[in-house]
Design an enzyme around this catalytic site. Structure first.
Site, mmCIF file in Angstrom:
data_model
loop_
_atom_site.group_PDB
_atom_site.id
_atom_site.type_symbol
_atom_site.label_atom_id
_atom_site.label_comp_id
_atom_site.label_asym_id
_atom_site.label_seq_id
_atom_site.Cartn_x
_atom_site.Cartn_y
_atom_site.Cartn_z
ATOM 1 N N TYR A 140 26.300 -12.860 -4.708
ATOM 2 C CA TYR A 140 26.029 -11.755 -5.434
ATOM 3 C C TYR A 140 24.639 -11.887 -6.393
ATOM 4 O O TYR A 140 23.729 -11.099 -6.242
ATOM 5 C CB TYR A 140 26.931 -11.161 -6.421
ATOM 6 N N PHE A 170 0.743 7.558 5.710
ATOM 7 C CA PHE A 170 1.587 6.765 6.912
ATOM 8 C C PHE A 170 3.094 7.768 5.783
ATOM 9 O O PHE A 170 3.287 8.382 4.650
ATOM 10 C CB PHE A 170 2.037 5.738 6.396
ATOM 11 N N THR A 171 3.840 7.978 7.252
ATOM 12 C CA THR A 171 5.251 9.232 7.199
ATOM 13 C C THR A 171 6.190 8.697 5.336
ATOM 14 O O THR A 171 5.412 9.914 4.531
ATOM 15 C CB THR A 171 6.142 9.706 8.195
ATOM 16 N N ASP A 213 -0.065 -2.387 1.782
ATOM 17 C CA ASP A 213 0.997 -1.716 2.513
ATOM 18 C C ASP A 213 0.693 -2.975 3.636
ATOM 19 O O ASP A 213 0.002 -3.223 4.575
ATOM 20 C CB ASP A 213 0.722 -0.665 3.669
ATOM 21 N N LYS A 222 9.058 -5.399 10.990
ATOM 22 C CA LYS A 222 8.024 -5.439 12.026
ATOM 23 C C LYS A 222 7.224 -6.635 11.943
ATOM 24 O O LYS A 222 7.936 -7.378 12.658
ATOM 25 C CB LYS A 222 6.182 -4.211 11.077
ATOM 26 N N ARG A 231 3.166 11.070 17.882
ATOM 27 C CA ARG A 231 2.754 11.139 16.818
ATOM 28 C C ARG A 231 1.605 11.630 16.108
ATOM 29 O O ARG A 231 0.446 11.632 16.760
ATOM 30 C CB ARG A 231 1.951 9.629 16.499
ATOM 31 N N PHE A 274 9.774 14.819 12.515
ATOM 32 C CA PHE A 274 9.905 14.946 13.440
ATOM 33 C C PHE A 274 11.050 13.751 14.017
ATOM 34 O O PHE A 274 11.895 13.333 15.170
ATOM 35 C CB PHE A 274 8.950 13.319 13.877
HETATM 36 C C1 LIG Z 1 7.300 0.699 8.937
HETATM 37 C C2 LIG Z 1 6.349 1.374 7.491
HETATM 38 C C3 LIG Z 1 6.963 1.945 6.725
HETATM 39 C C4 LIG Z 1 8.087 1.693 5.966
HETATM 40 O O1 LIG Z 1 8.787 0.860 6.252
HETATM 41 P P1 LIG Z 1 10.667 1.242 6.797
HETATM 42 O O2 LIG Z 1 11.111 -0.179 6.763
HETATM 43 O O3 LIG Z 1 10.484 2.059 7.847
HETATM 44 O O4 LIG Z 1 10.987 2.140 5.755
HETATM 45 C C5 LIG Z 1 5.936 1.913 5.414
HETATM 46 N N1 LIG Z 1 4.459 1.205 6.498
HETATM 47 C C6 LIG Z 1 4.084 1.359 7.461
HETATM 48 C C7 LIG Z 1 2.959 0.725 7.522
HETATM 49 C C8 LIG Z 1 4.926 1.441 8.416
HETATM 50 O O5 LIG Z 1 4.730 1.148 9.705
#
Ligand SMILES: *Cc1c(COP(=O)(O)O)cnc(C)c1O
Length: 470
Positions: A85, A137-138, A228, A271, A395, A462
């Site tokens: 843990y 970004f969303t 990011d 990613k 998109r 979306f």
């Molecule tokens: C996918 C993504 C996120 C969010 O990450 P999740 O793992 O899907 O929660 C944030 N910023 C960018 C640029 C992304 O492509």
């Protein structure tokens, strides 16, 4: 020829191909469907590719998120999961990888990228403040808004023009940043939110020179700069290829230098880091770290696992190392480029220059006869699925959502359908099949009639909206 190595053969024929720096050890069969099955599946999914069952999909280009193929080393790492843990040894491996490759001091693991965005937004934003970013970004923007901030897009104008060939369309416009600070005052800007390769602009990179200028601007005004870094190794390849002085620098060196100009960063490990789940947030400032470490136990899990299993942290630690290898990044982006160049040669309108993780079909030029509120990108994703079982993603206006004050759709300049390439999953033959399917849909473009939305969720619509053909 006496000495025909592959390289001298290449010179002999005047061409040199890239190839994947891996070979296949395990395979996963794909499902093949008939058009009749696809018509039924798409209607049941409300013409939203997010709602299709993956069993009904042939080549899945919905997203590069969590769809990566892990290496044998990563799978071996999964067996070394230390599921304690507290204080799992896998956490310390992850910390070492993040500190070594990204250079940040203090690590907070999270279950995925949006977990990190949630924590950073809560810790660094006071209600009523502003956040400046290079295009929204969303999930990033939503968490910033939920924390009480207003997001302001300060990306260069070229990014909003799908055909503009600018080599660094992810760059920030310093005049737009300056205008924001003049308007609201530096103290009201919570932080600058910079993304390395801008997803919504078509996977477009940020240059080192632009980052340095943004850093100087932030220093002048006492504003923090957070990155990011989700697709930062892909961004680094573009710097290596396009920016003077970086041709001989490795991907790892470029990422390290880039992150060094920021106060902290976060990633979705799903990613570039070559895993199926995971994320983190890391900062250099102790006080902020303390706040984040307090929050992570409320929302994610203890600060040494943050919502991940030990084995997931191990796989990500190994994935980070693999994601920084020049051969890997070159072949990953090379595959995207291969698909994009086929489509370009055939006259299909796509976002130029070709970005790092995906091909973005330009639905406005694809379907010039459809108004934006007939959802051209959503229509294109539906048509491509019907043609061949290839799954892509909208998109455009659906992803952009509504203005919370006025209730109107946001009408983004870019109306795109994304073909996102998972890392190390598909072969070049799959790219050929995909290009041919897009071409077939393009040839039939005049028959497309558009869609109307018949169900609209309140957040990130979306993902779950339903549509019907007009
Ligand atoms: C996918 C993504 C996120 C969010 O990450 P999740 O793992 O899907 O929660 C944030 N910023 C960018 C640029 C992304 O492509």
């Amino acid at each position: 020829m006496t000495n025909s190595t592959p390289q001298t053969m290449g010179q002999q024929f005047g061409r040199r191909s890239w190839a994947e720096p891996w070979k296949i050890k395990m395979v996963e069969p794909l499902s093949m469907t008939t058009r009749q099955q696809r018509v039924k599946a798409l209607a049941e999914a409300g013409y939203n590719t997010f709602l299709l069952h993956s069993a009904d999909v042939y080549i899945d280009l919905l997203t590069d998120s969590g769809t990566n193929a892990m290496s044998d080393r990563q799978w071996a790492g999964m067996m070394l999961g230390d599921e304690a843990y507290a204080g799992s040894r896998n956490y310390y491996h992850l910390e070492e990888a993040v500190q070594g490759y990204y250079g940040y001091r203090y690590l907070v693991p999270t279950h995925q990228g949006r977990g990190a965005e949630h924590l950073l937004s809560r810790a660094a934003i006071k209600p009523g403040q502003w956040v400046a970013g290079n295009m929204y970004f969303t999930t990033t923007r939503l968490h910033q808004e939920l924390a009480g901030a207003t997001f302001v897009d300060v990306i260069i104008d070229e990014a909003h023009d799908a055909a503009n060939p600018h080599p660094f369309k992810g760059n920030m416009d310093l005049d737009k940043l300056e205008a924001l600070v003049q308007r609201v005052g530096a103290a009201q800007v919570a932080y600058v939110s910079l993304a390395g390769t801008v997803n919504m602009a078509g996977g477009q990179p940020v240059s080192m020179a632009n980052l340095k200028a943004v850093r100087q601007f932030c220093d002048r005004h006492g504003i923090k700069l957070y990155l990011d870094a989700t697709r930062m190794s892909e961004n680094a390849l573009f710097i290596q290829e396009r920016e003077e002085g970086y041709a001989d620098r490795s991907i790892a060196e470029i990422v390290r230098e880039f992150c060094g100009y920021t106060d902290g960063g976060w990633v979705s490990g799903k990613k570039d880091s070559l895993v199926n789940i995971g994320g983190w947030l890391a900062v250099n400032e102790w006080e902020l770290f303390e706040e984040l470490r307090n929050q992570v136990v409320i929302f994610e899990g203890l600060h040494t696992y943050g919502g991940m299993a030990g084995r997931d942290m191990e796989a990500m630690a190994i994935g980070i190392v693999e994601s920084m290898q020049d051969d890997h990044v070159r072949s990953r982006v090379g595959q995207v480029r291969y698909l994009g160049e086929l489509l370009t040669d055939w006259g299909v309108p796509i976002v130029q220059p070709i970005g790092g993780h995906a091909i973005f079909l330009d639905a406005k030029r694809f379907y010039p006869h459809l108004p934006q509120d007939a959802f051209p990108s959503q229509t294109l994703a539906a048509e491509l699925y019907l043609d061949s079982g290839i799954r892509s993603m909208e998109r455009g206006i659906v992803s952009a959502g509504r203005n919370a004050q006025t209730g109107d759709h946001y009408y983004p300049k870019l109306e795109l359908t994304r073909l996102t390439i998972p890392r190390r999953v598909y072969t070049q033959a799959h790219m050929d099949v995909t290009a041919e399917a897009v071409k077939a849909v393009y040839d039939a473009r005049e028959q497309a009639r558009g869609l109307r939305m018949v169900y609209e969720p309140r957040y990130l619509r979306f993902f779950q909206a339903h549509f019907e053909p007009l």
